[in-house]
Design a protein around this motif. Sequence first.
Motif, PDB file in Angstrom:
ATOM      1  N   ALA A  18       4.936 -13.351  43.322  1.00  0.00           N
ATOM      2  CA  ALA A  18       3.959 -12.510  42.629  1.00  0.00           C
ATOM      3  C   ALA A  18       3.072 -13.296  41.674  1.00  0.00           C
ATOM      4  O   ALA A  18       1.915 -12.932  41.457  1.00  0.00           O
ATOM      5  N   SER A  19       3.599 -14.377  41.115  1.00  0.00           N
ATOM      6  CA  SER A  19       2.850 -15.119  40.106  1.00  0.00           C
ATOM      7  C   SER A  19       2.195 -16.394  40.619  1.00  0.00           C
ATOM      8  O   SER A  19       1.385 -16.996  39.923  1.00  0.00           O
ATOM      9  N   GLY A  20       2.561 -16.817  41.817  1.00  0.00           N
ATOM     10  CA  GLY A  20       2.000 -18.049  42.363  1.00  0.00           C
ATOM     11  C   GLY A  20       2.634 -19.304  41.791  1.00  0.00           C
ATOM     12  O   GLY A  20       2.145 -20.409  42.005  1.00  0.00           O
ATOM     13  N   GLN A  21       3.715 -19.147  41.038  1.00  0.00           N
ATOM     14  CA  GLN A  21       4.435 -20.283  40.466  1.00  0.00           C
ATOM     15  C   GLN A  21       5.533 -20.739  41.428  1.00  0.00           C
ATOM     16  O   GLN A  21       5.906 -20.019  42.352  1.00  0.00           O
ATOM     17  N   THR A  22       6.060 -21.931  41.181  1.00  0.00           N
ATOM     18  CA  THR A  22       7.168 -22.403  42.010  1.00  0.00           C
ATOM     19  C   THR A  22       8.448 -21.695  41.585  1.00  0.00           C
ATOM     20  O   THR A  22       8.572 -21.229  40.447  1.00  0.00           O
ATOM     21  N   GLN A  23       9.396 -21.621  42.500  1.00  0.00           N
ATOM     22  CA  GLN A  23      10.675 -20.999  42.178  1.00  0.00           C
ATOM     23  C   GLN A  23      11.387 -21.784  41.087  1.00  0.00           C
ATOM     24  O   GLN A  23      12.063 -21.206  40.236  1.00  0.00           O
ATOM     25  N   SER A  24      11.237 -23.091  41.066  1.00  0.00           N
ATOM     26  CA  SER A  24      11.851 -23.918  40.038  1.00  0.00           C
ATOM     27  C   SER A  24      11.298 -23.573  38.656  1.00  0.00           C
ATOM     28  O   SER A  24      12.056 -23.448  37.687  1.00  0.00           O
ATOM     29  N   ALA A  25       9.990 -23.404  38.558  1.00  0.00           N
ATOM     30  CA  ALA A  25       9.365 -23.062  37.278  1.00  0.00           C
ATOM     31  C   ALA A  25       9.811 -21.681  36.813  1.00  0.00           C
ATOM     32  O   ALA A  25      10.132 -21.488  35.629  1.00  0.00           O
ATOM     33  N   VAL A  26       9.847 -20.726  37.723  1.00  0.00           N
ATOM     34  CA  VAL A  26      10.269 -19.363  37.375  1.00  0.00           C
ATOM     35  C   VAL A  26      11.736 -19.367  36.955  1.00  0.00           C
ATOM     36  O   VAL A  26      12.112 -18.713  35.975  1.00  0.00           O
ATOM     37  N   ASN A  27      12.566 -20.127  37.644  1.00  0.00           N
ATOM     38  CA  ASN A  27      13.986 -20.217  37.298  1.00  0.00           C
ATOM     39  C   ASN A  27      14.162 -20.788  35.892  1.00  0.00           C
ATOM     40  O   ASN A  27      14.977 -20.291  35.113  1.00  0.00           O
ATOM     41  N   ASP A  28      13.377 -21.823  35.559  1.00  0.00           N
ATOM     42  CA  ASP A  28      13.450 -22.412  34.219  1.00  0.00           C
ATOM     43  C   ASP A  28      13.024 -21.400  33.144  1.00  0.00           C
ATOM     44  O   ASP A  28      13.629 -21.339  32.069  1.00  0.00           O
ATOM     45  N   VAL A  29      11.998 -20.620  33.428  1.00  0.00           N
ATOM     46  CA  VAL A  29      11.541 -19.603  32.477  1.00  0.00           C
ATOM     47  C   VAL A  29      12.611 -18.536  32.285  1.00  0.00           C
ATOM     48  O   VAL A  29      12.912 -18.133  31.149  1.00  0.00           O
ATOM     49  N   LEU A  30      13.224 -18.063  33.364  1.00  0.00           N
ATOM     50  CA  LEU A  30      14.278 -17.053  33.245  1.00  0.00           C
ATOM     51  C   LEU A  30      15.481 -17.599  32.482  1.00  0.00           C
ATOM     52  O   LEU A  30      16.060 -16.900  31.650  1.00  0.00           O
ATOM     53  N   ASP A  31      15.863 -18.854  32.766  1.00  0.00           N
ATOM     54  CA  ASP A  31      16.970 -19.465  32.028  1.00  0.00           C
ATOM     55  C   ASP A  31      16.646 -19.530  30.540  1.00  0.00           C
ATOM     56  O   ASP A  31      17.501 -19.257  29.691  1.00  0.00           O
ATOM     57  N   GLY A  32      15.407 -19.873  30.208  1.00  0.00           N
ATOM     58  CA  GLY A  32      14.983 -19.909  28.809  1.00  0.00           C
ATOM     59  C   GLY A  32      15.001 -18.529  28.174  1.00  0.00           C
ATOM     60  O   GLY A  32      15.409 -18.374  27.018  1.00  0.00           O
ATOM     61  N   LEU A  33      14.569 -17.519  28.929  1.00  0.00           N
ATOM     62  CA  LEU A  33      14.584 -16.146  28.429  1.00  0.00           C
ATOM     63  C   LEU A  33      16.007 -15.694  28.127  1.00  0.00           C
ATOM     64  O   LEU A  33      16.283 -15.165  27.046  1.00  0.00           O
TER      65      LEU A  33
END
Length: 95
Positions: A18-33
């Motif tokens: 949905a965001s056009g980001q890589t899965q790695s980047a999204v995973n890092d953001v969720l881990d940070g959240l």
Amino acid sequence: MADKSLNKTELVAAVAAASGQTQSAVNDVLDGLFSTLADSVSSGTKVTIPGWIAVERTERAARTGRNPQTGATIEIPAGYSVKISAGSKLKAAAK
């Protein structure tokens, strides 16, 4: 109960698409959240995302309980719990 569920891997893939980001980047953001939520709740800070969700630590008083195997009375110490409240946008999405 809903018979469908979305695990973290599927959530990461859906947000990445949905965001056009890589899965790695999204995973890092969720881990940070999740790390920030845990740190905030453990320190007693309420986290609110207006319209979506609110997360806060609550206190539970000491109480008397019963051991289900023996029936003996036990004292349950005071402790903490977590309260999660859905916001108006999340509630509207569930209708």
